[in-house]
Design an enzyme around this catalytic site. Structure first.
Site, short mmCIF file in Angstrom:
data_model
loop_
_atom_site.label_atom_id
_atom_site.label_comp_id
_atom_site.label_asym_id
_atom_site.label_seq_id
_atom_site.Cartn_x
_atom_site.Cartn_y
_atom_site.Cartn_z
CB THR A 206 -33.87 -10.30 -9.21
OG1 THR A 206 -32.97 -10.03 -10.27
CG2 THR A 206 -35.13 -9.51 -9.44
CG ASP A 237 -35.99 -11.14 -16.33
OD1 ASP A 237 -34.79 -11.05 -16.00
OD2 ASP A 237 -36.85 -11.62 -15.57
CB THR A 257 -35.86 -13.85 -9.53
OG1 THR A 257 -34.44 -14.02 -9.38
CG2 THR A 257 -36.57 -14.97 -8.78
N GLY A 258 -34.44 -14.81 -12.37
CA GLY A 258 -33.79 -15.92 -13.05
C GLY A 258 -32.93 -15.42 -14.19
N1 ASP Z 1 -33.46 -11.68 -13.94
C1 ASP Z 1 -32.31 -10.91 -13.58
C2 ASP Z 1 -31.55 -10.56 -14.80
O1 ASP Z 1 -31.42 -11.37 -15.70
C3 ASP Z 1 -31.42 -11.62 -12.65
C4 ASP Z 1 -32.12 -12.41 -11.60
O2 ASP Z 1 -33.32 -12.38 -11.47
O3 ASP Z 1 -31.48 -13.10 -10.85
O4 ASP Z 1 -31.01 -9.49 -14.87
#
Ligand code: ASP
Length: 341
Positions: A206, A237, A257-258
């Site tokens: 992200t 999120d 991010t996560g």
């Molecule tokens: N948070 C993002 C999601 O769950 C993905 C990411 O940040 O890597 O869509």
């Protein structure tokens, strides 16, 4: 004569313009967290990431140095990453289970606490710009899918073909993810459990930015293609205010991010700012606490970037790496990928 010069000098010193020039500015960006290890990276690929992070940082920081607004800096930095195939946002977004791209983004203004978000859009070249438009040019906070695209068209934003987000590397990632999902399925796991079992590269990536401008205003923004092989209109999120993005001049600005499901359930971005505001924690203490002591024990992986109104910054993550870069005050720019940097 001397008195006049002295008087003029004093007046100048007291002028808001001059004082504003002394106020700190800061910008922090991320390009996603996950299993990012030096051993998996070629020198050329690592350089490409560092160069792009530098370009995004310079684009945003240039806005702040020129006296521009934190929101403009956030958008400028994110758009550089959205247009690069290296990151899971805009061009380079991951594929859904059905082979499309569905993009999410959000922004928040720390001064007014206004916010805008779009979720599950397929035909918007810069989701972060549309999120801002929702904030500034609609009575709503979050628009989704076709409705968001109708809104975009009504505001003169051209729609693009979904395949413009295609990249070879993400297609291979989808194929590998589907093979893994099917294997888990044969072992008796349902789709949800199989997704949980996917290694982090499939769930992560992200882009985001947080900024403090010379007027002391904070802003935050996040843009993503979400999770590889996501189904059923899944939204993470990133477009959820309080989870993936939050900004409030009384505390801090955060972009996350996560693994989105955890960030939503633990209201990560808003929780960090609440700790700053109500517990008097520093932005570093608050962000570390939530990422390492709240999320990690539950199985929630990822990271955040954060900045407060004094220009203090934090970039904690509980994964192997996080693409990140920052610049504040007279400190030199920092660009980092791996944990030990
Ligand atoms: N948070 C993002 C999601 O769950 C993905 C990411 O940040 O890597 O869509």
């Amino acid at each position: 004569m001397k008195t006049t010069v002295l008087f003029m000098l004093l007046a100048l010193l007291a002028s808001p313009l001059l004082r504003a020039a002394e106020n700190p500015i800061a910008l922090v960006i991320h390009g996603g967290a996950g299993t990012i290890e030096k051993s998996n990276m070629t020198p050329a690929r690592e350089k490409a990431y560092r160069d792009k992070l530098r370009q995004a940082l310079d684009a945003g920081y240039g806005v702040l140095e020129g006296g521009g607004r934190s929101m403009d800096a956030v958008i400028a930095a994110i758009q550089v990453m959205e247009s690069s195939p290296l990151f899971n946002a805009g061009k380079g977004a991951v594929y859904t289970y059905d082979g499309h791209h569905e993009l999410d983004a959000s922004v928040m203004d720390g001064k007014t606490r206004q916010a805008g978000a779009v979720a599950g859009v397929r035909r918007i070249e810069s989701p972060i710009a549309l999120a801002r438009m929702v904030m500034e040019d609609s009575p709503f906070v979050m628009l989704s899918g076709e409705g968001a695209e109708t809104f975009a068209r009504s505001r003169g934003v051209p729609l693009v073909e979904n395949r413009m987000f295609d990249t070879e590397q993400r297609l291979e990632q989808l194929q590998r993810a589907k093979e893994k999902l099917e294997r888990e399925n044969r072992r008796g796991k349902d789709y949800q459990a199989a997704v949980e079992a996917l290694p982090s590269p499939y769930k992560m990536g992200t882009v985001g930015a947080v900024a403090l401008d010379r007027s002391g205003n904070l802003a935050a923004g996040t843009s993503t293609g979400g999770m590889t092989a996501k189904r059923y209109g899944r939204i993470g999120d990133s477009p959820v205010i309080g989870a993936g993005t939050f900004a409030d001049n009384d505390s801090c600005a955060v972009s996350a991010t996560g693994h989105g499901e955890y960030f939503i359930r633990y209201n990560v971005a808003a929780d960090i700012c609440a700790r700053v505001r109500y517990q008097g924690k520093s932005v570093t203490e608050a962000a570390d606490k939530v990422i390492h002591d709240v999320l990690w024990p539950t199985g929630g992986t990822g990271g955040v970037i954060a900045v407060d109104t004094d220009g203090n910054i934090a970039m904690p993550f509980n994964t192997k790496g996080m693409y990140r870069a920052s610049r504040s005050g007279s400190k030199p720019a920092k660009i980092a990928i791996f944990k030990e940097e």
